[in-house]
Design a protein around this motif. Structure first.
Motif, PDB file in Angstrom:
ATOM      1  N   ALA A  92      33.866  47.521   8.096  1.00 33.25           N
ATOM      2  CA  ALA A  92      35.131  48.126   8.531  1.00 33.25           C
ATOM      3  C   ALA A  92      34.919  49.074   9.696  1.00 33.25           C
ATOM      4  CB  ALA A  92      35.780  48.859   7.359  1.00 33.25           C
ATOM      5  N   LEU A  93      33.773  49.736   9.749  1.00 35.03           N
ATOM      6  CA  LEU A  93      33.498  50.675  10.832  1.00 35.03           C
ATOM      7  C   LEU A  93      33.257  49.961  12.164  1.00 35.03           C
ATOM      8  CD1 LEU A  93      31.179  53.196   8.960  1.00 35.03           C
ATOM      9  CD2 LEU A  93      33.431  53.708   9.914  1.00 35.03           C
ATOM     10  N   VAL A  94      32.584  48.813  12.107  1.00 35.48           N
ATOM     11  CA  VAL A  94      32.239  48.127  13.361  1.00 35.48           C
ATOM     12  C   VAL A  94      33.263  47.080  13.766  1.00 35.48           C
ATOM     13  CG1 VAL A  94      29.792  48.503  12.924  1.00 35.48           C
ATOM     14  CG2 VAL A  94      30.835  46.338  12.269  1.00 35.48           C
ATOM     15  N   ALA A  95      34.109  46.636  12.835  1.00 33.51           N
ATOM     16  CA  ALA A  95      35.053  45.560  13.150  1.00 33.51           C
ATOM     17  C   ALA A  95      35.972  45.897  14.322  1.00 33.51           C
ATOM     18  CB  ALA A  95      35.870  45.196  11.906  1.00 33.51           C
ATOM     19  N   PRO A  96      36.582  47.092  14.379  1.00 30.07           N
ATOM     20  CA  PRO A  96      37.455  47.392  15.523  1.00 30.07           C
ATOM     21  C   PRO A  96      36.699  47.390  16.843  1.00 30.07           C
ATOM     22  CG  PRO A  96      37.845  48.938  13.716  1.00 30.07           C
ATOM     23  CD  PRO A  96      36.602  48.183  13.383  1.00 30.07           C
ATOM     24  N   VAL A  97      35.470  47.898  16.831  1.00 27.37           N
ATOM     25  CA  VAL A  97      34.667  47.929  18.063  1.00 27.37           C
ATOM     26  C   VAL A  97      34.337  46.506  18.499  1.00 27.37           C
ATOM     27  CG1 VAL A  97      32.504  48.733  19.082  1.00 27.37           C
ATOM     28  CG2 VAL A  97      33.714  50.166  17.418  1.00 27.37           C
ATOM     29  N   THR A  98      33.948  45.679  17.535  1.00 25.03           N
ATOM     30  CA  THR A  98      33.605  44.296  17.854  1.00 25.03           C
ATOM     31  C   THR A  98      34.821  43.521  18.353  1.00 25.03           C
ATOM     32  OG1 THR A  98      31.881  44.340  16.153  1.00 25.03           O
ATOM     33  CG2 THR A  98      32.587  42.182  16.938  1.00 25.03           C
ATOM     34  N   ALA A  99      35.957  43.734  17.695  1.00 23.28           N
ATOM     35  CA  ALA A  99      37.184  43.049  18.123  1.00 23.28           C
ATOM     36  C   ALA A  99      37.577  43.456  19.538  1.00 23.28           C
ATOM     37  CB  ALA A  99      38.318  43.366  17.144  1.00 23.28           C
ATOM     38  N   ALA A 100      37.453  44.744  19.838  1.00 23.98           N
ATOM     39  CA  ALA A 100      37.779  45.206  21.186  1.00 23.98           C
ATOM     40  C   ALA A 100      36.813  44.621  22.211  1.00 23.98           C
ATOM     41  CB  ALA A 100      37.745  46.733  21.227  1.00 23.98           C
ATOM     42  N   GLY A 101      35.525  44.559  21.851  1.00 22.12           N
ATOM     43  CA  GLY A 101      34.540  43.990  22.762  1.00 22.12           C
ATOM     44  C   GLY A 101      34.788  42.519  23.026  1.00 22.12           C
ATOM     45  N   TRP A 102      35.126  41.766  21.964  1.00 22.17           N
ATOM     46  CA  TRP A 102      35.401  40.333  22.154  1.00 22.17           C
ATOM     47  C   TRP A 102      36.663  40.121  22.976  1.00 22.17           C
ATOM     48  CZ3 TRP A 102      33.197  35.966  22.528  1.00 22.17           C
ATOM     49  CH2 TRP A 102      33.940  34.784  22.455  1.00 22.17           C
ATOM     50  N   THR A 103      37.675  40.933  22.756  1.00 24.15           N
ATOM     51  CA  THR A 103      38.900  40.828  23.555  1.00 24.15           C
ATOM     52  C   THR A 103      38.592  41.071  25.024  1.00 24.15           C
ATOM     53  OG1 THR A 103      40.248  41.577  21.688  1.00 24.15           O
ATOM     54  CG2 THR A 103      41.238  41.734  23.875  1.00 24.15           C
ATOM     55  N   ALA A 104      37.759  42.079  25.294  1.00 22.86           N
ATOM     56  CA  ALA A 104      37.360  42.351  26.676  1.00 22.86           C
ATOM     57  C   ALA A 104      36.586  41.175  27.255  1.00 22.86           C
ATOM     58  CB  ALA A 104      36.518  43.622  26.724  1.00 22.86           C
ATOM     59  N   ALA A 105      35.699  40.576  26.437  1.00 20.53           N
ATOM     60  CA  ALA A 105      34.928  39.426  26.906  1.00 20.53           C
ATOM     61  C   ALA A 105      35.842  38.263  27.284  1.00 20.53           C
ATOM     62  CB  ALA A 105      33.939  38.990  25.825  1.00 20.53           C
ATOM     63  N   LEU A 106      36.844  38.012  26.458  1.00 21.43           N
ATOM     64  CA  LEU A 106      37.802  36.940  26.775  1.00 21.43           C
ATOM     65  C   LEU A 106      38.488  37.183  28.110  1.00 21.43           C
ATOM     66  CD1 LEU A 106      39.571  36.276  23.339  1.00 21.43           C
ATOM     67  CD2 LEU A 106      38.087  34.697  24.582  1.00 21.43           C
ATOM     68  N   HIS A 107      38.887  38.419  28.344  1.00 20.04           N
ATOM     69  CA  HIS A 107      39.655  38.720  29.555  1.00 20.04           C
ATOM     70  C   HIS A 107      38.777  38.881  30.790  1.00 20.04           C
ATOM     71  CE1 HIS A 107      42.792  39.454  26.550  1.00 20.04           C
ATOM     72  NE2 HIS A 107      43.629  39.183  27.526  1.00 20.04           N
ATOM     73  N   LEU A 108      37.465  38.931  30.588  1.00 18.84           N
ATOM     74  CA  LEU A 108      36.580  38.905  31.740  1.00 18.84           C
ATOM     75  C   LEU A 108      36.516  37.511  32.364  1.00 18.84           C
ATOM     76  CD1 LEU A 108      33.589  41.159  30.593  1.00 18.84           C
ATOM     77  CD2 LEU A 108      35.109  41.557  32.545  1.00 18.84           C
ATOM     78  N   VAL A 109      36.798  36.502  31.557  1.00 15.64           N
ATOM     79  CA  VAL A 109      36.798  35.124  32.061  1.00 15.64           C
ATOM     80  C   VAL A 109      38.136  34.845  32.735  1.00 15.64           C
ATOM     81  CG1 VAL A 109      36.657  32.692  31.410  1.00 15.64           C
ATOM     82  CG2 VAL A 109      35.219  34.382  30.257  1.00 15.64           C
ATOM     83  N   PRO A 110      38.126  34.368  33.966  1.00 13.52           N
ATOM     84  CA  PRO A 110      39.397  34.085  34.663  1.00 13.52           C
ATOM     85  C   PRO A 110      40.287  33.162  33.841  1.00 13.52           C
ATOM     86  CG  PRO A 110      37.537  33.932  36.185  1.00 13.52           C
ATOM     87  CD  PRO A 110      36.952  34.089  34.813  1.00 13.52           C
ATOM     88  N   ARG A 111      41.571  33.471  33.810  1.00 15.54           N
ATOM     89  CA  ARG A 111      42.515  32.703  32.996  1.00 15.54           C
ATOM     90  C   ARG A 111      42.504  31.220  33.348  1.00 15.54           C
ATOM     91  NH1 ARG A 111      46.838  33.834  29.881  1.00 15.54           N
ATOM     92  NH2 ARG A 111      46.669  36.060  30.342  1.00 15.54           N
ATOM     93  N   ALA A 112      42.284  30.890  34.615  1.00 17.58           N
ATOM     94  CA  ALA A 112      42.349  29.493  35.049  1.00 17.58           C
ATOM     95  C   ALA A 112      41.289  28.625  34.382  1.00 17.58           C
ATOM     96  CB  ALA A 112      42.213  29.412  36.566  1.00 17.58           C
ATOM     97  N   VAL A 113      40.156  29.224  33.995  1.00 10.14           N
ATOM     98  CA  VAL A 113      39.078  28.434  33.405  1.00 10.14           C
ATOM     99  C   VAL A 113      38.782  28.862  31.969  1.00 10.14           C
ATOM    100  CG1 VAL A 113      37.993  27.907  35.617  1.00 10.14           C
ATOM    101  CG2 VAL A 113      37.344  29.995  34.397  1.00 10.14           C
ATOM    102  N   ARG A 114      39.566  29.778  31.426  1.00  6.79           N
ATOM    103  CA  ARG A 114      39.324  30.281  30.081  1.00  6.79           C
ATOM    104  C   ARG A 114      39.652  29.203  29.054  1.00  6.79           C
ATOM    105  NH1 ARG A 114      42.971  35.122  28.989  1.00  6.79           N
ATOM    106  NH2 ARG A 114      41.908  35.797  30.908  1.00  6.79           N
ATOM    107  N   PRO A 115      38.753  28.926  28.113  1.00  2.00           N
ATOM    108  CA  PRO A 115      39.055  27.932  27.067  1.00  2.00           C
ATOM    109  C   PRO A 115      40.118  28.464  26.117  1.00  2.00           C
ATOM    110  CG  PRO A 115      36.983  29.035  26.603  1.00  2.00           C
ATOM    111  CD  PRO A 115      37.409  29.501  27.965  1.00  2.00           C
ATOM    112  N   PRO A 116      40.725  27.609  25.286  1.00  4.72           N
ATOM    113  CA  PRO A 116      41.741  28.071  24.329  1.00  4.72           C
ATOM    114  C   PRO A 116      41.224  29.263  23.525  1.00  4.72           C
ATOM    115  CG  PRO A 116      41.643  25.681  24.330  1.00  4.72           C
ATOM    116  CD  PRO A 116      40.510  26.148  25.194  1.00  4.72           C
TER     117      PRO A 116
END
Length: 213
Positions: free
Chosen positions: A89-113
């Motif tokens: 529970a302590l690390v889940a929010p940090v990990t979720a935020a990091g993964w969300t940032a990782a997704l948005h680092l990839v340009p939308r035009a080539v981002r997979p589903p």
């Protein structure tokens, strides 16, 4: 509930934030590779950058259950499952935020589903957590993270190359097997979570000793 709240601060101090943070930074750097290539980026590069990023996050979370004081805290009345859940529970929010940032680092035009690649990431992370929980239950190690990360890294690198095509997991979005592959990812996720949950329970021998005491 009150016991769990009281444990937040001492448990937070034992979470291996440095290992998790380092892996998270590596994951973000890997996810940013397609953006750095500019016009030369493509769907394949973006997909594999995110898969590599997910593996990096998982390698960090393989250290989640590292606790030098494990043999001391084993004597407390709070069950191991509660202590594991609190760490998660302590690390889940940090990990979720990091993964969300990782997704948005990839340009939308080539981002997979996003939902599908997030399912893959969740399954890989769950495998790391299941491995750590299994190592703790089976060996009682205080620092199983290094061994679990090593056991995860080699298959994580080789699996896309050696995984049987008939049970395809590592396919591209334009492949007709994409949907079936993610059904398999969902099964893998559920299996890993089940193993992690079972391994979080106290060993029967320790329960018997506790009742005798």
């Amino acid at each position: 509930m009150s016991v769990g709240i009281a444990l937040v601060r001492p448990v937070a101090r034992t979470v291996p934030w440095r290992a998790i943070g380092t892996a998270g930074i590596l994951g973000l750097l890997l996810a940013g590779v397609p953006r750095l290539t500019g016009d030369q980026t493509n769907d394949w590069l973006a997909l594999n950058a995110l898969r590599a990023s997910a593996l990096a996050f998982a390698l960090g979370l393989a250290f989640l259950l590292d606790d030098p004081a494990r043999h001391t805290t084993a004597a407390v009345p709070t069950r191991r499952a509660v202590r594991h859940a609190l760490r998660l529970a302590l690390v889940a929010p940090v990990t979720a935020a990091g993964w969300t940032a990782a997704l948005h680092l990839v340009p939308r035009a080539v981002r997979p589903p996003e939902a599908d690649i997030t399912l893959e990431a969740a399954a890989i992370v769950s495998l790391a957590l299941a491995g750590a929980a299994f190592a703790v239950r089976g060996s009682g190690r205080t620092r199983p993270g290094r061994a679990v990360a090593g056991a995860l890294l080699v298959p994580g690198v080789l699996a896309p190359l050696l995984w049987p095509g008939r049970w395809a997991l590592f396919v591209t979005p334009d492949d007709e097997r994409w949907a079936a592959a993610h059904d398999r990812w969902a099964v893998l996720l559920c299996a890993a979570l089940a193993v992690a949950a079972v391994c979080a329970a106290e060993p029967l021998r320790r329960r018997a000793v506790g009742r005798a005491g």
